[in-house]
Scaffold this active site. Structure first.
Site, PDB file in Angstrom:
ATOM      1  N   ASP A  75      47.918   1.138  30.434  1.00  0.00           N
ATOM      2  CA  ASP A  75      47.679   0.721  31.817  1.00  0.00           C
ATOM      3  C   ASP A  75      48.988   0.212  32.412  1.00  0.00           C
ATOM      4  O   ASP A  75      49.581  -0.726  31.896  1.00  0.00           O
ATOM      5  CB  ASP A  75      46.611  -0.375  31.813  1.00  0.00           C
ATOM      6  CG  ASP A  75      46.375  -0.953  33.204  1.00  0.00           C
ATOM      7  OD1 ASP A  75      46.713  -0.274  34.193  1.00  0.00           O
ATOM      8  OD2 ASP A  75      45.844  -2.078  33.280  1.00  0.00           O
ATOM      9  N   ASN A  77      49.359  -0.653  35.811  1.00  0.00           N
ATOM     10  CA  ASN A  77      49.242  -1.470  37.032  1.00  0.00           C
ATOM     11  C   ASN A  77      48.231  -2.610  36.924  1.00  0.00           C
ATOM     12  O   ASN A  77      47.804  -3.170  37.926  1.00  0.00           O
ATOM     13  CB  ASN A  77      48.907  -0.582  38.237  1.00  0.00           C
ATOM     14  CG  ASN A  77      47.555   0.098  38.061  1.00  0.00           C
ATOM     15  OD1 ASN A  77      46.987   0.092  36.968  1.00  0.00           O
ATOM     16  ND2 ASN A  77      47.032   0.667  39.130  1.00  0.00           N
ATOM     17  N   ASP A  79      45.005  -2.857  36.110  1.00  0.00           N
ATOM     18  CA  ASP A  79      43.588  -2.806  36.499  1.00  0.00           C
ATOM     19  C   ASP A  79      42.670  -2.586  35.293  1.00  0.00           C
ATOM     20  O   ASP A  79      41.465  -2.388  35.446  1.00  0.00           O
ATOM     21  CB  ASP A  79      43.352  -1.713  37.564  1.00  0.00           C
ATOM     22  CG  ASP A  79      43.612  -0.315  37.030  1.00  0.00           C
ATOM     23  OD1 ASP A  79      44.088  -0.195  35.873  1.00  0.00           O
ATOM     24  OD2 ASP A  79      43.354   0.668  37.750  1.00  0.00           O
ATOM     25  N   ASP A  83      46.610   4.956  32.713  1.00  0.00           N
ATOM     26  CA  ASP A  83      46.953   5.818  33.854  1.00  0.00           C
ATOM     27  C   ASP A  83      48.164   6.699  33.523  1.00  0.00           C
ATOM     28  O   ASP A  83      48.779   6.554  32.463  1.00  0.00           O
ATOM     29  CB  ASP A  83      47.213   4.960  35.103  1.00  0.00           C
ATOM     30  CG  ASP A  83      48.074   3.748  34.790  1.00  0.00           C
ATOM     31  OD1 ASP A  83      49.166   3.959  34.222  1.00  0.00           O
ATOM     32  OD2 ASP A  83      47.660   2.600  35.071  1.00  0.00           O
ATOM     33  N   ASP A 253      36.933  22.962  27.343  1.00  0.00           N
ATOM     34  CA  ASP A 253      35.743  22.199  26.994  1.00  0.00           C
ATOM     35  C   ASP A 253      34.512  23.105  26.836  1.00  0.00           C
ATOM     36  O   ASP A 253      34.233  23.923  27.723  1.00  0.00           O
ATOM     37  CB  ASP A 253      35.493  21.185  28.126  1.00  0.00           C
ATOM     38  CG  ASP A 253      34.520  20.102  27.755  1.00  0.00           C
ATOM     39  OD1 ASP A 253      34.835  19.320  26.846  1.00  0.00           O
ATOM     40  OD2 ASP A 253      33.444  20.022  28.374  1.00  0.00           O
ATOM     41  N   GLU A 307      37.160  24.662  22.710  1.00  0.00           N
ATOM     42  CA  GLU A 307      36.293  23.752  21.970  1.00  0.00           C
ATOM     43  C   GLU A 307      35.016  24.528  21.710  1.00  0.00           C
ATOM     44  O   GLU A 307      34.161  24.648  22.574  1.00  0.00           O
ATOM     45  CB  GLU A 307      36.008  22.476  22.770  1.00  0.00           C
ATOM     46  CG  GLU A 307      35.349  21.426  21.901  1.00  0.00           C
ATOM     47  CD  GLU A 307      34.362  20.548  22.653  1.00  0.00           C
ATOM     48  OE1 GLU A 307      33.978  19.512  22.097  1.00  0.00           O
ATOM     49  OE2 GLU A 307      33.948  20.887  23.774  1.00  0.00           O
TER      50      GLU A 307
HETATM   51  O1  ISL Z   1      30.167  14.323  20.684  1.00  0.00           O
HETATM   52  C1  ISL Z   1      29.216  14.935  21.090  1.00  0.00           C
HETATM   53  C2  ISL Z   1      27.953  14.287  21.555  1.00  0.00           C
HETATM   54  O2  ISL Z   1      27.955  12.943  21.284  1.00  0.00           O
HETATM   55  C3  ISL Z   1      29.289  16.382  21.161  1.00  0.00           C
HETATM   56  O3  ISL Z   1      28.055  16.941  21.269  1.00  0.00           O
HETATM   57  C4  ISL Z   1      30.152  16.739  22.344  1.00  0.00           C
HETATM   58  O4  ISL Z   1      29.465  16.430  23.506  1.00  0.00           O
HETATM   59  C5  ISL Z   1      30.510  18.197  22.332  1.00  0.00           C
HETATM   60  O5  ISL Z   1      31.401  18.357  21.279  1.00  0.00           O
HETATM   61  C6  ISL Z   1      31.153  18.632  23.633  1.00  0.00           C
HETATM   62  O6  ISL Z   1      32.234  17.819  23.946  1.00  0.00           O
HETATM   63  C7  ISL Z   1      32.957  18.029  25.107  1.00  0.00           C
HETATM   64  O7  ISL Z   1      32.152  18.182  26.259  1.00  0.00           O
HETATM   65  C8  ISL Z   1      31.405  17.055  26.671  1.00  0.00           C
HETATM   66  C9  ISL Z   1      32.210  15.767  26.708  1.00  0.00           C
HETATM   67  O8  ISL Z   1      31.347  14.669  26.794  1.00  0.00           O
HETATM   68  C10 ISL Z   1      33.076  15.611  25.481  1.00  0.00           C
HETATM   69  O9  ISL Z   1      33.881  14.461  25.582  1.00  0.00           O
HETATM   70  C11 ISL Z   1      33.890  16.866  25.354  1.00  0.00           C
HETATM   71  O10 ISL Z   1      34.832  16.795  24.322  1.00  0.00           O
HETATM   72  C12 ISL Z   1      30.909  17.370  28.054  1.00  0.00           C
HETATM   73  O11 ISL Z   1      31.980  17.732  28.871  1.00  0.00           O
HETATM   74 CA    CA Z   2      45.797   1.403  35.501  1.00  0.00          CA
END
Ligand code: ISL
Ligand code: CA
Length: 606
Positions: A75, A77, A79, A83, A253, A307
């Site tokens: 952090d 600043n 808060d 960041d 993701d 992922e």
């Molecule tokens: O850690 C999980 C649930 O507690 C997993 O099911 C996880 O949500 C899954 O691996 C997908 O993760 C990714 O997409 C999610 C997000 O919450 C995670 O941080 C991200 O890494 C939704 O965007």
């Molecule tokens: Ca900050």
């Protein structure tokens, strides 16, 4: 037709490692390749590639990635929230670990229902994290240090506050209606039995139109409709927006979830506990990823890592075989989740763990690259989950894990704080948690199903994502130097007085410094990147011993993954002069028996 795209980052790739020596050649070759291809339109160009042990060398195969979770990094600043300026200020610290790529968890405008994984505006920086100017400065700082920056691409869903969804929910004939997945009720109930990863149904009834929208994660994370070509092109455009700024690729993701079977059959019996395997098997996934590659990725020398939650090993080449032109590599969850099933802690054995890497090695050929990771922002701390975080063995076992992470076959990912040996947090009650996954699970299990609160917390102490999300511990001052605010957004682990960056950067025997040494060793050792992997003793319950072999060079990695001393017999023995590095003071041992101390890790070169 698979043409080599000239490396845009020639200057960058000249800087380091053994790729650099080949960059000129490769660029020359690829230009020649294009000319040849133009001359021989209609015929198949033959690609003569210089390979290493059969692998096509790539910068991202040789890279070591460091994940930054901006909210918890630093952090600047006062808060209480990390960041971008905080990250820029600590780039030398990151560089000092010896990594060359930074993966930034989402930094985009977001109402933070899921800490930035719910995006409101893909082209704007989250207000709490700073401005686009701060982002540009961060990117410049990364490049100045000859590192690269990879962003988090979260495009399976947006925030419900994204303007597309604000429009989409207004009426059935809104131009954005088809950007998301809407269905009428079925027999007065949800359209099917799909469940959300954050508890309950994956469908939410929206009063404005009386229809349900799909959300595989939180209610505030509606799933995009990738079958709409407009959605896909919006995604490609925003990818180009960031790539044109100079970022070096994306971590994607839950990317296998983007294609849905639009008939929405119920989850088959038996699949309910792990719906991710169904969600990841949509009908158009590969078609869309190949389109994304054609439209965007093929035009840049970026890296992509998917992922791939819900992707089984046998399906991995479909996503990451380089000849298919989809993604460079994926995250396989088998190792990182060996200690939990659907959020419930389970015990595991070393032979089970080792078998995962042997299976991966056998399933993936020279065309499919792997990743190595044992932690991230969704999992407990690596030393608590895979090492021993007690005072006696925390440092040694964290160094052993570093040795392993940086010598297994695949691109290694280090999660922030693991280079310090940060540990799980001593959660006492539900009020200590921030994660929506935990809060929703509390309502489901403790409030509705009357599971004991103590059992729930005990399990979360071992499995919760918040373990990894507590702020970085920079020094022994209040809040670990993370913030000057009275309170950080999530409590700092009370062990910050002993475990912090200031102490470790100054201590030549620290975990941080060991990471630096290991990364340096890896940089000059192609065998750790491209070499053959072989587990010498798969059934050994305490020792993980494997070799990495490239041409005439062979390395032996011996890891005592236990809190007891072990006498380990090395086939053929070791000789003086073969010792390379260890996580404990060197012992002059040779012969066939190595007397390994608890959590001792050694590397020998033959
Ligand atoms: O850690 C999980 C649930 O507690 C997993 O099911 C996880 O949500 C899954 O691996 C997908 O993760 C990714 O997409 C999610 C997000 O919450 C995670 O941080 C991200 O890494 C939704 O965007
Ligand atoms: Ca900050």
């Amino acid at each position: 037709m698979a043409l080599d795209v000239p490396e845009r980052g020639l200057a960058r790739s000249q800087r380091g490692g053994y790729t650099s020596r080949m960059s000129y050649l490769r660029v020359a070759r690829s230009r020649l390749g294009i000319l040849l291809a133009l001359a021989l339109v209609g015929t198949t160009p033959s690609r003569s590639q210089t390979t290493t042990n059969g692998y096509q060398p790539k910068w991202w195969k040789e890279a070591v990635v460091y994940q930054v979770y901006p909210r918890s990094f630093k952090d600047s600043n006062g808060d209480g929230i990390g960041d971008l300026k905080g990250i820029t200020a600590e780039l030398d610290y990151i560089h000092g670990i010896g990594v060359n790529v930074i993966w930034l968890s989402p930094h985009y405008d977001s109402p933070n229902a899921d800490n930035g994984y719910d995006i409101r505006d893909y082209r704007k920086v989250m207000t709490e994290f700073g401005t686009m100017g701060d982002f540009d400065e961060l990117l410049r700082g990364v490049k100045q240090r000859h590192m690269r920056l990879v962003l988090d691409l979260v495009v399976n869903h947006t925030s419900d506050e994204h303007k597309w969804f604000v429009e989409s929910r207004k009426s059935k004939d809104n131009p954005y209606r088809d950007y998301y997945i809407w269905r009428p009720s079925k027999n007065g109930k949800e359209p099917n039995n799909w469940t959300s990863f954050f508890s309950g149904s994956a469908w939410k009834l929206d009063p404005a139109t009386g229809e349900y929208y799909l959300h595989l994660f939180a209610e505030k994370q509606p799933d995009l409709n990738w079958d709409n070509p407009k959605v896909r092109h919006e995604v490609y455009d925003l990818m180009k927006f960031w790539l044109d700024k100079g970022v070096d690729g994306f971590r994607m993701d839950v990317i296998p979830f983007v294609s849905k079977d639009q008939t929405f059959p119920d989850l088959p019996k038996g699949a309910e506990a792990h719906p991710e395997f169904i969600y990841a098997a949509g009908p158009h996934l590969h078609e869309y990823l190949q389109e994304m590659n054609r439209e965007v990725l093929s035009k840049y020398d970026g890296m992509t890592v998917g992922e791939a939650f819900g992707t089984t090993l046998d399906k991995t080449p479909l996503l990451a075989d380089e000849r298919r032109q989809e993604l460079n590599m994926i995250f396989n969850f088998d190792a990182v989740r060996i200690n939990q099933d659907n959020g419930h802690y389970r015990s595991w054995t070393l032979p089970e763990f080792k078998a995962i890497y042997t299976r991966q090695d056998r399933a993936l050929d020279v065309h499919t690259w792997n990743t190595i990771f044992l932690s991230n922002h969704d999992n407990p701390r690596v030393v608590s989950a895979f090492g021993d975080d007690s005072a006696a063995y925390r440092v040694t076992s964290a160094k052993l894990l570093a040795t392993m992470l940086l010598t297994l076959k695949g691109t290694p990912f280090i999660y922030q704080g693991d280079e310090l040996g940060m540990t799980n947090y001593p959660f006492q009650g539900i009020e200590d948690f921030d994660d929506i996954a935990v809060k929703n699970a509390w309502k489901e299990y403790v409030v509705s199903q009357k599971v004991s609160a103590a059992d729930f917390i005990a399990n979360m102490r071992k499995t919760s994502r918040d373990n990894a999300r507590t702020p970085m511990q920079w020094e022994a001052s209040p809040n670990g130097g993370f913030t000057t605010a009275a309170k950080a957004w999530l409590a700092v682990n009370p062990n910050y007085r002993e475990i912090n960056a200031k102490q470790e950067v100054g201590d030549p025997n620290s975990i941080y410094r060991y990471f630096g040494q290991m990364n340096e060793l890896r940089r000059k050792t192609p065998a750790f990147v491209y070499g053959e992997y072989s587990d010498l003793d798969p059934q050994n319950p305490k020792v993980y011993a494997y070799t990495r072999k490239l041409g005439e060079e062979k390395y032996l990695i011996v890891l005592n993954c236990s809190g007891e001393a072990v006498a380990y017999s090395v086939p053929g023995g070791v000789k003086p002069g073969q010792w390379v590095i260890a996580n404990l003071a060197r012992t002059e041992e040779h012969g066939s028996v190595l007397n390994l101390r608890p959590w001792e890790a050694r590397i020998y070169k033959f």
